[in-house]
Design a protein around this motif. Structure first.
Motif, PDB file in Angstrom:
ATOM      1  N   ARG A   1      25.931  40.976  35.203  1.00  0.00           N
ATOM      2  CA  ARG A   1      26.244  41.885  36.075  1.00  0.00           C
ATOM      3  C   ARG A   1      27.214  41.326  37.164  1.00  0.00           C
ATOM      4  O   ARG A   1      27.132  40.085  37.492  1.00  0.00           O
ATOM      5  N   CYS A   2      27.939  42.109  37.528  1.00  0.00           N
ATOM      6  CA  CYS A   2      28.863  41.781  38.815  1.00  0.00           C
ATOM      7  C   CYS A   2      29.146  42.877  39.928  1.00  0.00           C
ATOM      8  O   CYS A   2      29.315  44.067  39.438  1.00  0.00           O
ATOM      9  N   THR A   3      28.892  42.572  41.055  1.00  0.00           N
ATOM     10  CA  THR A   3      28.923  43.605  42.009  1.00  0.00           C
ATOM     11  C   THR A   3      29.888  43.237  43.137  1.00  0.00           C
ATOM     12  O   THR A   3      29.553  41.982  43.843  1.00  0.00           O
ATOM     13  N   GLN A   4      30.824  43.851  43.711  1.00  0.00           N
ATOM     14  CA  GLN A   4      31.679  43.400  45.027  1.00  0.00           C
ATOM     15  C   GLN A   4      31.377  44.649  46.119  1.00  0.00           C
ATOM     16  O   GLN A   4      31.208  45.719  45.679  1.00  0.00           O
ATOM     17  N   ASP A   5      31.422  44.145  47.306  1.00  0.00           N
ATOM     18  CA  ASP A   5      31.442  44.998  48.386  1.00  0.00           C
ATOM     19  C   ASP A   5      32.614  45.004  49.242  1.00  0.00           C
ATOM     20  O   ASP A   5      32.614  45.340  50.541  1.00  0.00           O
ATOM     21  N   MET A   6      33.800  44.706  48.710  1.00  0.00           N
ATOM     22  CA  MET A   6      34.874  44.358  49.507  1.00  0.00           C
ATOM     23  C   MET A   6      35.961  45.706  49.197  1.00  0.00           C
ATOM     24  O   MET A   6      36.923  45.626  49.832  1.00  0.00           O
ATOM     25  N   ARG A   7      35.556  46.766  48.305  1.00  0.00           N
ATOM     26  CA  ARG A   7      36.172  47.733  48.030  1.00  0.00           C
ATOM     27  C   ARG A   7      37.629  47.452  47.368  1.00  0.00           C
ATOM     28  O   ARG A   7      38.667  48.009  47.569  1.00  0.00           O
ATOM     29  N   HIS A   8      37.483  46.400  46.685  1.00  0.00           N
ATOM     30  CA  HIS A   8      38.559  45.789  45.856  1.00  0.00           C
ATOM     31  C   HIS A   8      38.902  47.040  44.554  1.00  0.00           C
ATOM     32  O   HIS A   8      37.778  47.373  44.073  1.00  0.00           O
ATOM     33  N   ASN A   9      40.086  46.971  44.351  1.00  0.00           N
ATOM     34  CA  ASN A   9      40.348  48.199  43.340  1.00  0.00           C
ATOM     35  C   ASN A   9      40.293  47.451  41.885  1.00  0.00           C
ATOM     36  O   ASN A   9      39.811  47.985  40.886  1.00  0.00           O
ATOM     37  N   ALA A  10      40.714  46.016  41.862  1.00  0.00           N
ATOM     38  CA  ALA A  10      40.759  45.429  40.349  1.00  0.00           C
ATOM     39  C   ALA A  10      39.680  44.226  40.458  1.00  0.00           C
ATOM     40  O   ALA A  10      39.113  43.727  41.554  1.00  0.00           O
ATOM     41  N   MET A  11      39.183  44.481  39.234  1.00  0.00           N
ATOM     42  CA  MET A  11      38.164  43.125  38.962  1.00  0.00           C
ATOM     43  C   MET A  11      38.507  42.726  37.499  1.00  0.00           C
ATOM     44  O   MET A  11      39.290  43.091  36.802  1.00  0.00           O
ATOM     45  N   TYR A  12      37.653  41.417  37.336  1.00  0.00           N
ATOM     46  CA  TYR A  12      38.138  40.563  36.171  1.00  0.00           C
ATOM     47  C   TYR A  12      36.870  39.871  35.769  1.00  0.00           C
ATOM     48  O   TYR A  12      36.061  39.536  36.624  1.00  0.00           O
ATOM     49  N   TRP A  13      36.831  39.430  34.385  1.00  0.00           N
ATOM     50  CA  TRP A  13      35.850  38.865  33.886  1.00  0.00           C
ATOM     51  C   TRP A  13      36.660  37.193  33.223  1.00  0.00           C
ATOM     52  O   TRP A  13      37.426  37.866  32.257  1.00  0.00           O
ATOM     53  N   TYR A  14      36.115  36.344  33.482  1.00  0.00           N
ATOM     54  CA  TYR A  14      36.743  35.208  32.912  1.00  0.00           C
ATOM     55  C   TYR A  14      35.560  34.371  32.445  1.00  0.00           C
ATOM     56  O   TYR A  14      34.467  34.368  32.782  1.00  0.00           O
ATOM     57  N   ARG A  15      35.970  33.486  31.223  1.00  0.00           N
ATOM     58  CA  ARG A  15      35.070  32.516  31.080  1.00  0.00           C
ATOM     59  C   ARG A  15      35.786  31.062  31.049  1.00  0.00           C
ATOM     60  O   ARG A  15      36.851  30.981  31.036  1.00  0.00           O
ATOM     61  N   GLN A  16      34.685  30.283  31.460  1.00  0.00           N
ATOM     62  CA  GLN A  16      35.497  28.751  31.728  1.00  0.00           C
ATOM     63  C   GLN A  16      34.757  27.798  30.808  1.00  0.00           C
ATOM     64  O   GLN A  16      33.607  27.619  30.699  1.00  0.00           O
ATOM     65  N   ASP A  17      35.627  27.244  30.039  1.00  0.00           N
ATOM     66  CA  ASP A  17      35.088  26.124  29.253  1.00  0.00           C
ATOM     67  C   ASP A  17      35.719  24.999  29.474  1.00  0.00           C
ATOM     68  O   ASP A  17      36.821  24.855  29.800  1.00  0.00           O
TER      69      ASP A  17
ATOM     70  N   LEU B   1      39.689  23.969  28.920  1.00  0.00           N
ATOM     71  CA  LEU B   1      40.413  25.219  28.699  1.00  0.00           C
ATOM     72  C   LEU B   1      40.767  25.845  29.760  1.00  0.00           C
ATOM     73  O   LEU B   1      41.159  27.032  29.635  1.00  0.00           O
ATOM     74  N   GLY B   2      40.295  25.741  30.847  1.00  0.00           N
ATOM     75  CA  GLY B   2      40.477  26.287  32.134  1.00  0.00           C
ATOM     76  C   GLY B   2      39.801  27.544  32.154  1.00  0.00           C
ATOM     77  O   GLY B   2      38.844  27.839  31.502  1.00  0.00           O
ATOM     78  N   LEU B   3      40.054  28.549  32.964  1.00  0.00           N
ATOM     79  CA  LEU B   3      39.937  29.917  32.797  1.00  0.00           C
ATOM     80  C   LEU B   3      40.254  31.065  31.966  1.00  0.00           C
ATOM     81  O   LEU B   3      41.699  30.783  32.085  1.00  0.00           O
ATOM     82  N   ARG B   4      39.820  31.530  31.061  1.00  0.00           N
ATOM     83  CA  ARG B   4      40.562  32.582  30.303  1.00  0.00           C
ATOM     84  C   ARG B   4      39.954  33.913  30.769  1.00  0.00           C
ATOM     85  O   ARG B   4      38.762  34.190  30.625  1.00  0.00           O
ATOM     86  N   LEU B   5      40.916  34.772  30.717  1.00  0.00           N
ATOM     87  CA  LEU B   5      40.724  36.195  30.816  1.00  0.00           C
ATOM     88  C   LEU B   5      39.972  36.991  29.869  1.00  0.00           C
ATOM     89  O   LEU B   5      40.678  36.992  28.749  1.00  0.00           O
ATOM     90  N   ILE B   6      38.897  37.696  30.209  1.00  0.00           N
ATOM     91  CA  ILE B   6      38.122  38.456  28.785  1.00  0.00           C
ATOM     92  C   ILE B   6      38.562  39.766  29.010  1.00  0.00           C
ATOM     93  O   ILE B   6      39.169  40.530  28.045  1.00  0.00           O
ATOM     94  N   HIS B   7      38.349  40.617  30.068  1.00  0.00           N
ATOM     95  CA  HIS B   7      38.623  41.923  30.420  1.00  0.00           C
ATOM     96  C   HIS B   7      38.929  42.034  31.804  1.00  0.00           C
ATOM     97  O   HIS B   7      38.422  41.259  32.895  1.00  0.00           O
ATOM     98  N   TYR B   8      39.709  43.094  32.153  1.00  0.00           N
ATOM     99  CA  TYR B   8      39.908  43.380  33.712  1.00  0.00           C
ATOM    100  C   TYR B   8      39.867  45.083  33.968  1.00  0.00           C
ATOM    101  O   TYR B   8      39.917  45.665  32.895  1.00  0.00           O
ATOM    102  N   SER B   9      39.771  45.328  35.124  1.00  0.00           N
ATOM    103  CA  SER B   9      40.078  46.791  35.265  1.00  0.00           C
ATOM    104  C   SER B   9      40.875  46.711  36.699  1.00  0.00           C
ATOM    105  O   SER B   9      40.531  46.279  37.620  1.00  0.00           O
ATOM    106  N   ASN B  10      41.772  47.560  36.569  1.00  0.00           N
ATOM    107  CA  ASN B  10      42.499  47.843  37.878  1.00  0.00           C
ATOM    108  C   ASN B  10      41.997  48.859  38.841  1.00  0.00           C
ATOM    109  O   ASN B  10      42.391  48.903  39.883  1.00  0.00           O
ATOM    110  N   THR B  11      41.234  49.834  38.240  1.00  0.00           N
ATOM    111  CA  THR B  11      40.645  50.770  39.146  1.00  0.00           C
ATOM    112  C   THR B  11      39.234  51.361  38.413  1.00  0.00           C
ATOM    113  O   THR B  11      39.459  51.214  37.211  1.00  0.00           O
TER     114      THR B  11
END
Lengths: 113, 115
Positions: free
Chosen positions: B22-38, B41-51
């Motif tokens: 689960r991920c929740t933000q209260d900043m009213r940001h329109n974009a959200m992202y999920w990364y995995r860090q190994d 390998l740094g951070l790799r983007l899994i999925h994102y949402s612009n709105t």
């Protein structure tokens, strides 16, 4: 495919010394970000660079962006132990109006007293 | 809530089980992202949402799904977990605005181990 490379991957330096971390990327972008991560912690935003020639400074850290060379640098001046952390650069890729962020593999910095 | 939160903090999961981070933000940001860090390998983007209502695939989307029913929440689901999904997962959000500098704000992370 956008690739972001950082070097060095590991850096051990003495307190009081200067050093530069490099971030190269493979595709045109005018947005570059630097983050800091302490062990076991999340990422903290350090700098946002949005145009060619942009330079930003905070304390002993200074970041710059050369979009023509596709290169950003993070310069450390007179390092202190508190700067020990992993530093990541990230490049924003515009894909049809949507921005994806591609991260470098990070530079682990250890400042020795 | 202040900023961006993730739950659980850590989880050990048997292979084949379903899991939602689960991920929740209260900043009213329109974009959200999920990364995995190994490691290495740094951070790799899994999925994102612009709105709310839209999602997109990142670098490593296979085995993961997301939804964005509202602005604040962006859950990541592993339908049938495999050991290679053992990682630290970070959620992030940003205010995507062409005139702004839209830095990303990161959650504290979820450490997931799949056995």
């Amino acid at each position: 495919e956008l690739k972001v490379e950082q070097n060095p991957l590991f850096l051990s330096m003495q307190e009081g010394k200067n050093y530069t971390i490099y971030c190269n990327y493979s595709t045109t972008s005018d947005r570059l970000y630097w983050y800091r991560q302490d062990p076991g912690k999340s990422l903290e935003s350090l700098f946002v660079l949005l145009s060619n020639g942009a330079v930003k400074q905070e304390g002993r850290l200074m970041a710059s962006l050369d979009t023509k060379a596709r290169l950003s640098t993070l310069h450390i001046t007179a390092a202190v132990h508190d700067l020990s952390a992993t530093y990541f650069c990230a490049v924003a890729l515009d894909t049809s109006g949507t921005y994806k962020y591609i991260f470098g593999t990070g530079t682990r910095l250890k400042v020795l007293a | 809530i202040a900023g961006i939160t993730q739950a659980p903090t850590s989880q050990i999961l048997a292979a084949g089980r379903r899991m939602t981070l689960r991920c929740t933000q209260d900043m009213r940001h329109n974009a959200m992202y999920w990364y995995r860090q190994d490691l290495g390998l740094g951070l790799r983007l899994i999925h994102y949402s612009n709105t709310a209502g839209t999602t997109g695939k990142g670098e490593v989307p296979d085995g993961y799904s997301v939804s964005r029913a509202n602005t604040d929440d962006f859950p990541l689901t592993l339908a049938s977990a495999v050991p290679s999904q053992t990682s630290v997962y970070f959620c992030a959000s940003s205010l995507e605005d062409r005139a702004g500098h839209n830095e990303q704000f990161f959650g504290p992370g979820t450490r997931l181990t799949v056995l």
